[in-house]
Design a protein around this motif. Structure first.
Motif, PDB file in Angstrom:
ATOM      1  N   THR A  82      22.226 -57.134  -7.542  1.00  0.00           N
ATOM      2  CA  THR A  82      22.201 -56.173  -8.655  1.00  0.00           C
ATOM      3  C   THR A  82      21.319 -56.681  -9.792  1.00  0.00           C
ATOM      4  O   THR A  82      20.508 -55.918 -10.376  1.00  0.00           O
ATOM      5  CB  THR A  82      23.632 -55.929  -9.164  1.00  0.00           C
ATOM      6  OG1 THR A  82      24.430 -55.434  -8.089  1.00  0.00           O
ATOM      7  CG2 THR A  82      23.634 -54.921 -10.297  1.00  0.00           C
ATOM      8  N   ASP A  83      21.453 -57.965 -10.131  1.00  0.00           N
ATOM      9  CA  ASP A  83      20.645 -58.536 -11.205  1.00  0.00           C
ATOM     10  C   ASP A  83      19.161 -58.521 -10.840  1.00  0.00           C
ATOM     11  O   ASP A  83      18.299 -58.169 -11.685  1.00  0.00           O
ATOM     12  CB  ASP A  83      21.118 -59.964 -11.470  1.00  0.00           C
ATOM     13  CG  ASP A  83      20.319 -60.638 -12.566  1.00  0.00           C
ATOM     14  OD1 ASP A  83      20.404 -60.182 -13.719  1.00  0.00           O
ATOM     15  OD2 ASP A  83      19.613 -61.627 -12.255  1.00  0.00           O
ATOM     16  N   ALA A  86      17.749 -54.979 -11.054  1.00  0.00           N
ATOM     17  CA  ALA A  86      17.494 -54.568 -12.449  1.00  0.00           C
ATOM     18  C   ALA A  86      16.237 -55.221 -12.993  1.00  0.00           C
ATOM     19  O   ALA A  86      15.382 -54.549 -13.638  1.00  0.00           O
ATOM     20  CB  ALA A  86      18.707 -54.920 -13.311  1.00  0.00           C
ATOM     21  N   ARG A  87      16.063 -56.521 -12.736  1.00  0.00           N
ATOM     22  CA  ARG A  87      14.869 -57.193 -13.234  1.00  0.00           C
ATOM     23  C   ARG A  87      13.621 -56.671 -12.541  1.00  0.00           C
ATOM     24  O   ARG A  87      12.554 -56.549 -13.144  1.00  0.00           O
ATOM     25  CB  ARG A  87      15.015 -58.697 -13.001  1.00  0.00           C
ATOM     26  CG  ARG A  87      16.165 -59.314 -13.789  1.00  0.00           C
ATOM     27  CD  ARG A  87      16.335 -60.776 -13.506  1.00  0.00           C
ATOM     28  NE  ARG A  87      15.195 -61.557 -13.991  1.00  0.00           N
ATOM     29  CZ  ARG A  87      15.116 -62.878 -13.964  1.00  0.00           C
ATOM     30  NH1 ARG A  87      16.128 -63.563 -13.466  1.00  0.00           N
ATOM     31  NH2 ARG A  87      14.034 -63.508 -14.420  1.00  0.00           N
ATOM     32  N   SER A  89      13.185 -53.629 -11.349  1.00  0.00           N
ATOM     33  CA  SER A  89      12.857 -52.290 -11.870  1.00  0.00           C
ATOM     34  C   SER A  89      12.140 -52.386 -13.211  1.00  0.00           C
ATOM     35  O   SER A  89      11.099 -51.732 -13.436  1.00  0.00           O
ATOM     36  CB  SER A  89      14.141 -51.468 -11.997  1.00  0.00           C
ATOM     37  OG  SER A  89      13.867 -50.206 -12.559  1.00  0.00           O
ATOM     38  N   ASN A  90      12.701 -53.223 -14.109  1.00  0.00           N
ATOM     39  CA  ASN A  90      12.040 -53.387 -15.415  1.00  0.00           C
ATOM     40  C   ASN A  90      10.670 -54.032 -15.264  1.00  0.00           C
ATOM     41  O   ASN A  90       9.699 -53.646 -15.956  1.00  0.00           O
ATOM     42  CB  ASN A  90      12.912 -54.250 -16.332  1.00  0.00           C
ATOM     43  CG  ASN A  90      14.237 -53.572 -16.661  1.00  0.00           C
ATOM     44  OD1 ASN A  90      14.326 -52.328 -16.685  1.00  0.00           O
ATOM     45  ND2 ASN A  90      15.284 -54.362 -16.901  1.00  0.00           N
TER      46      ASN A  90
END
Length: 583
Positions: A82-83, A86-87, A89-90
């Motif tokens: 998950t982490d 998220a990284r 995607s950003n």
């Protein structure tokens, strides 16, 4: 001159090798250990309960431990994924904004922008990346754009061709878990790749996150779960041992008390403590022991009085019987001078006195057995003359009833350590009964011997025995047909005394019979006084018997005789080499 060649020197026996000797020692110890474990398992209820509890709890706790450890590992991996997503995607959005400033891949500032983007996404300072590696590649523009990573390490081995092809061709986010060496340490990495669309085409952004911390946390969790499970299993085993001990201890005490009671210590009792079920068991056991003691003492007293009464009456009747015998002998000697009716009365009186004297003798002998005063005077004895003496004594009776006595005796002496007086009495009873019930048919006496025992069988062809009567014939005063005419005037105690004589020798006296096929009695005695019998040299069931379920060759369970108190199991009559098993 003849020369004799010298014999070859004897060769020394080969010594077994050290490995073979070690193997034999280990095998012997393993066998003894396995035998000890098996014995403990069979004899100890506590060992079985604790073992079953440990095995069951180990399986249960092991299953739960595996599920918990697997769940913790999955949670840690999901959090890491998950982490990274998220990284990723950003980072993809940021890289797209930076690269959309350029319309051609060959622009000079594009490579600098890629380097700056990689460093920014990696955290700015490569020394503070905590092991996270960011990589940007552009396989479609390899001649213009060089791959960049931050920190600058070779990641080509961690980004597989399959992952690069999936990200470049499908335009979707993909990931793999790979193990490789970066910075001198071999570590497991979670590799995520995402396409970054630009005005001049597509580049690929990769995040490589080390899973060392997750692996360490999962390992610590597994170790904690395993330690907790082991402690729980040991605690359950200890608890099972304590609980089982609370239950088993009173049972063991009851078993030991019961053994003492069976050994004759009738005053033994259990200690009653508390008011629970075990205390109720102890109280009930004590009450049962008290009742048994009372009944046993009462029966012993009655038996003692009965034996004393029988012995006293037998002794007291000796004196008047002697006087009556003297008078009867005088009358019997002068019977020829009396009229026929009085002479016949004198003969009847003499016969009944003989029977009465025999009955007193048997009662005295039975009282000696009951009181435990019977003594065995064993000596090496040839049984062939004993059989001949018995046959000669009963020849007159056999001639009167029309019975022929046939002998099947070995040509060599049959020596055994027995009491000849008692053996002769047993044979006299057996042959006398066979002659009396022989229905004018031959009676056969067979003598056999092996290394450990001698046996004598007495076979008649009379009416035989009904099923179950082979056990009753040894009861005192029992008769198969009380109304039948009697030739020998027996007392009804002969077979009972014979059975006691056989038991006194440590032998067996067994009976077989079938309606219409006669009966056979077998006396088996140990060849040496004090030895224990296991088999008999002669079969109990005659070989000429026609069995209801087949011919004489169909072996089977045919008779159960009293033996030495526990019964004798006869198997036959089949081939002569088929053995008999007698407990």
């Amino acid at each position: 001159m003849v020369t004799t060649p010298l014999p070859d020197p004897p060769t020394a026996p080969r010594r077994p090798s050290a490995a073979w000797a070690l193997w034999r020692v280990l095998a012997g110890r393993s066998t003894r250990f396995a035998a000890g474990v098996h014995q403990a398992w069979r004899r100890s209820l506590q060992v079985r309960v604790v073992t079953i509890t440990l095995v069951a709890s180990s399986l249960l706790v092991g299953g739960f431990a595996y599920l918990i450890a697997d769940k913790i590992t999955n949670i840690l991996l999901e959090n890491a994924e998950t982490d990274v997503r998220a990284r990723l995607s950003n980072g993809s959005e940021y890289a797209a904004k930076q690269f959309n400033l350029y319309s051609q891949p060959q622009e000079a500032q594009l490579q600098d922008s890629i380097d700056g983007t990689v460093n920014y996404l990696a955290g700015g300072d490569p020394a503070q990346t905590s092991g996270v590696v960011v990589a940007i590649t552009a396989d479609n523009f390899a001649e213009f754009i060089e791959p960049r990573t931050s920190p600058d390490v070779p990641v080509r081995a961690l980004i597989s061709d399959e992952l690069r092809a999936t990200v470049a061709s499908s335009g979707k986010v993909a990931h793999q878990i790979r193990t490789g060496t970066l910075g001198g340490e071999r570590t497991k990495y979670l590799v995520y790749g995402s396409p970054v669309p630009t005005r001049f085409g597509q580049v690929e952004l990769y995040y490589l996150v080390p899973l060392a911390r997750q692996d360490s946390t999962a390992a610590d969790a597994r170790a904690t779960v395993v330690a907790t499970g082991v402690a729980l299993v040991l605690l359950l085993g200890l608890l099972a041992a304590l609980v089982t001990r609370l239950v088993v201890t009173p049972v063991r005490v009851a078993a030991r008390t019961a053994q003492r009671l069976s050994a004759g210590l009738l005053d033994q009792r259990m200690v009653v403590s508390g008011e629970d079920d075990l205390a109720l068991l102890a109280a009930s056991f004590n009450q049962m022991a008290t009742n048994l003691q009372r009944q046993i003492l009462r029966l012993e007293e009655m038996s003692r009085l009965q034996r004393r009464f029988t012995s006293d009456v037998s002794h007291e009747l000796r004196t008047p019987l002697t006087t009556v015998r003297m008078a009867a002998d005088l009358i019997f000697a002068e019977r020829d001078e009396f009229d026929p009716a009085v002479a016949r009365s004198a003969e009847l009186l003499q016969a009944e006195l003989d029977r009465f004297e025999e009955l007193l003798t048997d009662l005295l002998e039975i009282s000696r057995f009951d009181a435990g005063f019977a003594v065995l005077d064993s000596e090496p004895t040839d049984l062939v003359p004993v059989v001949h003496r018995v046959t000669e004594r009963l020849a007159g009776l056999a001639e009167r009833v029309g019975v022929t006595i046939e002998l099947e005796l070995p040509d060599t002496p049959v020596i055994a350590e027995v009491d000849p007086r008692r053996v002769e009495r047993v044979l006299r009873n057996l042959v006398g009964n066979a002659v009396e019930h022989g229905e004018a048919k031959p009676v056969r006496i067979t003598l056999g011997m092996d290394q450990s025992a001698v046996a004598i069988t007495v076979r008649d062809h009379g009416v035989g025995l009904k099923p179950g009567e082979e056990k009753l014939v040894f009861n005192r005063f029992w008769r198969a047909d009380p109304s039948r005419a009697r030739q020998t005037g027996g007392t009804g105690l002969g077979l009972s005394i014979s059975l006691e004589d056989a038991r006194l020798h440590g032998g067996w006296l067994e009976a077989w019979g079938a309606p219409g096929q006669g009966a056979q009695f077998r006396l088996t005695l140990p060849a040496r006084a004090g030895d224990r019998l296991t088999t008999s040299p002669l079969r109990l069931v005659p070989a000429d018997v026609t069995l209801p379920f087949g011919g004489p060759r169909d072996g089977g369970l045919l008779a159960i005789g009293p033996g030495s108190g526990a019964g004798a199991l006869a198997i036959g009559p089949a081939d002569a080499d088929r053995a008999e098993v007698t407990p």
